[in-house]
Design a protein around this motif. Structure first.
Motif, PDB file in Angstrom:
ATOM      1  N   ARG A  54       0.815  -1.203   0.000  1.00 28.32           N
ATOM      2  CA  ARG A  54       0.000   0.000   0.000  1.00 28.32           C
ATOM      3  C   ARG A  54       0.858   1.267   0.000  1.00 28.32           C
ATOM      4  NH1 ARG A  54      -4.065  -0.091   4.805  1.00 28.32           N
ATOM      5  NH2 ARG A  54      -4.159  -2.221   3.980  1.00 28.32           N
ATOM      6  N   THR A  55       2.000   1.211   0.661  1.00 26.44           N
ATOM      7  CA  THR A  55       2.864   2.387   0.748  1.00 26.44           C
ATOM      8  C   THR A  55       3.387   2.783  -0.619  1.00 26.44           C
ATOM      9  OG1 THR A  55       3.531   1.807   2.993  1.00 26.44           O
ATOM     10  CG2 THR A  55       4.942   3.341   1.798  1.00 26.44           C
ATOM     11  N   ALA A  56       3.753   1.787  -1.434  1.00 26.76           N
ATOM     12  CA  ALA A  56       4.256   2.083  -2.778  1.00 26.76           C
ATOM     13  C   ALA A  56       3.203   2.816  -3.594  1.00 26.76           C
ATOM     14  CB  ALA A  56       4.671   0.798  -3.471  1.00 26.76           C
ATOM     15  N   ALA A  57       1.955   2.399  -3.489  1.00 27.97           N
ATOM     16  CA  ALA A  57       0.877   3.064  -4.224  1.00 27.97           C
ATOM     17  C   ALA A  57       0.717   4.509  -3.755  1.00 27.97           C
ATOM     18  CB  ALA A  57      -0.432   2.298  -4.035  1.00 27.97           C
ATOM     19  N   ALA A  58       0.834   4.736  -2.448  1.00 29.31           N
ATOM     20  CA  ALA A  58       0.692   6.090  -1.911  1.00 29.31           C
ATOM     21  C   ALA A  58       1.834   6.987  -2.348  1.00 29.31           C
ATOM     22  CB  ALA A  58       0.620   6.038  -0.390  1.00 29.31           C
ATOM     23  N   LEU A  59       3.017   6.398  -2.539  1.00 31.68           N
ATOM     24  CA  LEU A  59       4.192   7.184  -2.911  1.00 31.68           C
ATOM     25  C   LEU A  59       4.288   7.441  -4.411  1.00 31.68           C
ATOM     26  CD1 LEU A  59       6.917   5.641  -0.575  1.00 31.68           C
ATOM     27  CD2 LEU A  59       6.013   7.969  -0.480  1.00 31.68           C
ATOM     28  N   THR A  60       3.529   6.749  -5.201  1.00 34.17           N
ATOM     29  CA  THR A  60       3.603   6.944  -6.648  1.00 34.17           C
ATOM     30  C   THR A  60       2.385   7.656  -7.214  1.00 34.17           C
ATOM     31  OG1 THR A  60       2.730   4.690  -6.965  1.00 34.17           O
ATOM     32  CG2 THR A  60       5.124   4.974  -7.050  1.00 34.17           C
ATOM     33  N   ASP A  61       1.405   7.962  -6.364  1.00 36.57           N
ATOM     34  CA  ASP A  61       0.267   8.738  -6.873  1.00 36.57           C
ATOM     35  C   ASP A  61       0.646  10.222  -6.860  1.00 36.57           C
ATOM     36  OD1 ASP A  61      -0.346  10.037  -4.416  1.00 36.57           O
ATOM     37  OD2 ASP A  61      -1.571   8.357  -3.762  1.00 36.57           O
ATOM     38  N   PRO A  62      -0.096  11.059  -7.590  1.00 38.01           N
ATOM     39  CA  PRO A  62       0.280  12.481  -7.699  1.00 38.01           C
ATOM     40  C   PRO A  62      -0.084  13.326  -6.494  1.00 38.01           C
ATOM     41  CG  PRO A  62      -1.682  12.044  -8.983  1.00 38.01           C
ATOM     42  CD  PRO A  62      -1.211  10.717  -8.488  1.00 38.01           C
ATOM     43  N   GLY A  63      -0.833  12.782  -5.542  1.00 41.91           N
ATOM     44  CA  GLY A  63      -1.259  13.571  -4.402  1.00 41.91           C
ATOM     45  C   GLY A  63      -0.128  13.850  -3.430  1.00 41.91           C
ATOM     46  N   LEU A  64      -0.187  15.011  -2.796  1.00 36.72           N
ATOM     47  CA  LEU A  64       0.838  15.371  -1.819  1.00 36.72           C
ATOM     48  C   LEU A  64       0.562  14.791  -0.442  1.00 36.72           C
ATOM     49  CD1 LEU A  64       1.736  19.143  -2.415  1.00 36.72           C
ATOM     50  CD2 LEU A  64       3.209  17.155  -2.712  1.00 36.72           C
ATOM     51  N   THR A  65      -0.687  14.589  -0.104  1.00 34.15           N
ATOM     52  CA  THR A  65      -1.022  14.262   1.274  1.00 34.15           C
ATOM     53  C   THR A  65      -1.027  12.778   1.580  1.00 34.15           C
ATOM     54  OG1 THR A  65      -3.380  14.383   0.715  1.00 34.15           O
ATOM     55  CG2 THR A  65      -2.344  16.381   1.570  1.00 34.15           C
ATOM     56  N   SER A  66      -0.806  11.927   0.589  1.00 38.19           N
ATOM     57  CA  SER A  66      -0.638  10.500   0.849  1.00 38.19           C
ATOM     58  C   SER A  66       0.852  10.192   0.810  1.00 38.19           C
ATOM     59  CB  SER A  66      -1.385   9.668  -0.190  1.00 38.19           C
ATOM     60  OG  SER A  66      -0.889   9.934  -1.495  1.00 38.19           O
ATOM     61  N   GLY A  67       1.292   9.225   1.598  1.00 40.32           N
ATOM     62  CA  GLY A  67       2.713   8.918   1.592  1.00 40.32           C
ATOM     63  C   GLY A  67       3.134   8.065   2.763  1.00 40.32           C
ATOM     64  N   TRP A  68       4.329   8.317   3.259  1.00 38.12           N
ATOM     65  CA  TRP A  68       4.920   7.496   4.315  1.00 38.12           C
ATOM     66  C   TRP A  68       5.638   8.365   5.333  1.00 38.12           C
ATOM     67  CZ3 TRP A  68      10.159   7.383   5.454  1.00 38.12           C
ATOM     68  CH2 TRP A  68      10.557   6.432   6.417  1.00 38.12           C
ATOM     69  N   SER A  69       5.515   7.998   6.600  1.00 34.48           N
ATOM     70  CA  SER A  69       6.271   8.603   7.689  1.00 34.48           C
ATOM     71  C   SER A  69       6.834   7.496   8.563  1.00 34.48           C
ATOM     72  CB  SER A  69       5.376   9.502   8.555  1.00 34.48           C
ATOM     73  OG  SER A  69       4.954  10.644   7.854  1.00 34.48           O
ATOM     74  N   PRO A  70       7.951   7.717   9.247  1.00 33.39           N
ATOM     75  CA  PRO A  70       8.475   6.724  10.180  1.00 33.39           C
ATOM     76  C   PRO A  70       7.448   6.397  11.259  1.00 33.39           C
ATOM     77  CG  PRO A  70      10.111   8.422   9.762  1.00 33.39           C
ATOM     78  CD  PRO A  70       8.828   8.893   9.138  1.00 33.39           C
TER      79      PRO A  70
END
Length: 580
Positions: free
Chosen positions: A466-482
């Motif tokens: 799921r993290t990979a999908a969040a990091l490759t979409d164009p949105g700024l507010t989805s992603g990953w944090s420690p």
């Protein structure tokens, strides 16, 4: 063309009050407020004399862009258009003494300009409506040194705005505060005498002196308002002229009025600002510049930026304004290259309008921990993103003997500007025939094709999790944090299959601030991890260019230093596709 008062006020209705901060609000500290462990996110956060280094860093982690700063940054590429009197005199710098009859294009194909700019991938375009020579590219009411006094008698700015919007592009305007046409006539005559003496003595002449000498038998075309020593007196904007077509709209309250206390030149400049926003708005970006080119020769004009920003903010609070409190800043050079460590969060001294970046905009380091905490005079921390300006050709205006940069050079500039947390401001000057040169169109088209070949396909797309999908979409507010709110951490991803790449693009969720201070990307070699690239800052965008391609199926991103819990919004792996 003048909109109603309701239309003008509606331009910024969707923005929060923080979109344009008044001098009083900043001075009072009513922007970001201190809270346990940091601050309430805001584009400006005050620094108190008793703040510790840890408190200042915590505040810096919570400085965020305004909505219009964020939108501006996401455009990535803006095309600058230098076109005007200099195009026809074959100069880079005008004198202000030119005869308006010299501006005589046979045609001005602005629609062709926009096709060329779109071919480069621009989303915002910006015209020099008035350069330092003072020649105005729309029929202003306040000087004869404009297109209205030329044989052409058109409206370059009007056509520019109309064609840009038809092409789906945002519009910016450059309106230089410097104005050679408004130099006092008596002073100018004496200066010409001094320049001629310098020339006879064999002394080198500056670019301003050379242009003035070439037009030495002509007087400035304006009314002597620049640096004339006039007093600041109460004035009303707009200052209506004889037969003013806006008189009824002003009297009925359909157009706003403003009371200001300014000198002659500031009144002239503000009346033109008023024309820009009420006749050609909305304007997405406004460049004011800060050039004061005749100061060394004995004539200087103090620019009333406080009043300029106040009126601009009332007319159009959503406009991103060069050097304004919540605007943008010059990157510090005219090569289109940002710093390796480019911070959008900067310490400033002074109040909300007369703020200064310690060390100036051209320093090697503007926003490190040392810069944030090492100066007791810092009064606030501000979101101030950089704009990297450069011309496609050696000059800012079109000169037939010059050639444009190659697609390869332009890609490199993109990677050193957009890829270093800045916006690329690429000047593309139309030629005397009213069109963008064919060689320039070819360069721009090849540039965009090269970018698309390299960055059109993210090799990380389809990676597991799921993290990979969040990091490759164009949105700024989805992603990953420690995990657990940690300040550092690492992320591992597995690609569908091994891939060769030589570019890594990272991006932070800057709606939460810019926080990463050090990071690295590793590849799995079968028996262990090997570092492929490393960087300091990320910000909105960081492109890491590898010296040679690496092939891997597993990659790891490490955040090794940050000011608060980082939020990675984007990760991309790419293979250079070369140029035409």
């Amino acid at each position: 063309m003048s909109p109603s008062r309701r239309t003008i006020l509606a331009m910024g209705a969707a923005l929060p009050a923080s979109a344009f901060l008044s001098r009083a609000a900043v001075a009072a500290g009513t922007t970001g407020t201190a809270a346990a462990g940091g601050s309430t996110p805001a584009p400006v956060i005050p620094v108190s004399p008793g703040d510790s280094a840890e408190q200042i860093l915590a505040k810096a982690a919570h400085v965020v862009p305004t909505p219009h700063q964020l939108a501006w940054q996401r455009h990535e590429l803006t095309v600058f258009t230098h076109y005007g009197m200099n195009t026809f005199t074959d100069r880079e710098w005008g004198s202000g003494c030119e005869d308006p009859a010299w501006f005589a294009p046979e045609r001005v194909d602005v629609a062709q300009w926009m096709r060329a700019y779109r071919a480069a991938g621009a989303q915002l375009v910006m015209l020099t409506a008035k350069h330092h020579d003072g020649f105005v590219l729309y029929p202003t009411r306040y000087t004869r040194h404009s297109v209205a006094a030329s044989p052409w008698r058109g409206d370059i700015l009007g056509a520019y705005v109309r064609e840009a919007r038809a092409a789906g592009l945002k519009v910016g305007v450059y309106l230089s505060p410097a104005d050679g046409a408004e130099l006092p006539h008596a002073w100018h005559a004496g200066w010409v005498t001094k320049i001629r003496a310098k020339q006879q003595a064999g002394e080198p002449l500056s670019i301003e002196e050379q242009a003035t000498l070439e037009d030495g038998d002509r007087s400035p075309s304006g009314h002597g308002r620049y640096g004339n020593g006039s007093a600041r007196t109460p004035r009303t904007l707009p200052t209506l002229v004889d037969g003013d077509d806006r008189a009824r709209a002003v009297a009925r309250g359909e157009l706003p009025t403003f009371d200001v206390t300014v000198d002659d030149y500031a009144a002239y400049y503000l009346n033109q600002v008023y024309e820009l926003f009420t006749q050609y708005g909305p304007i997405d970006e406004l460049w004011l510049d800060g050039a004061n080119p005749w100061a060394d020769a004995g004539i200087s004009q103090e620019y009333d930026f406080a009043t300029f920003y106040e009126i601009i903010g009332k007319l159009s609070p959503e406009t991103v304004v060069f050097k304004a409190p919540c605007g943008i800043r010059w990157i510090g050079n005219e090569q289109g290259v940002a710093r390796e460590s480019e911070w959008s969060v900067l310490p400033v001294t002074g109040d909300g309008i007369r703020m200064q970046i310690p060390g100036g905009e051209s320093g090697d380091d503007l926003g490190s921990r040392e810069r944030l905490t090492g100066n007791p005079d810092v009064t606030s921390l501000r979101w101030s993103p950089g704009e990297a300006d450069v011309s496609l050709r050696p000059g800012w205006y079109h000169h037939p003997e010059q050639r444009p940069k190659t697609a390869s050079q332009l890609v490199s500039l993109y990677e050193k500007s957009v890829g270093r947390n800045a916006v690329l401001l690429l000047n593309v000057p139309p030629a005397k025939d009213g069109r963008v040169d064919a060689a320039d169109v070819t360069a721009l088209t090849s540039f965009r094709r090269a970018l698309d070949r390299t960055y059109g396909t993210n090799l990380l797309a389809g990676a597991r999790g799921r993290t990979a999908a969040a990091l490759t979409d164009p949105g700024l507010t989805s992603g990953w944090s420690p995990a657990g709110g940690a300040v550092t951490g690492s992320l591992e991803l597995t690609l569908p299959q091994a891939a060769a790449f030589d570019r890594v693009r990272l991006g932070e969720d800057i709606t939460r601030g810019q926080r990463v201070e050090e990071c690295a990307v590793d590849v799995w070699g079968g028996t262990g991890w090997r570092e492929a690239a490393a960087a300091t800052t990320i910000g909105y965008s960081r492109i890491l260019v590898l010296s040679s391609p690496v092939t891997a199926r597993r990659i790891r991103v490490r955040i090794t230093a940050a000011r608060a819990t980082p939020r990675l919004a984007f990760l991309g792996l790419y293979r250079s596709g070369g140029t035409d």
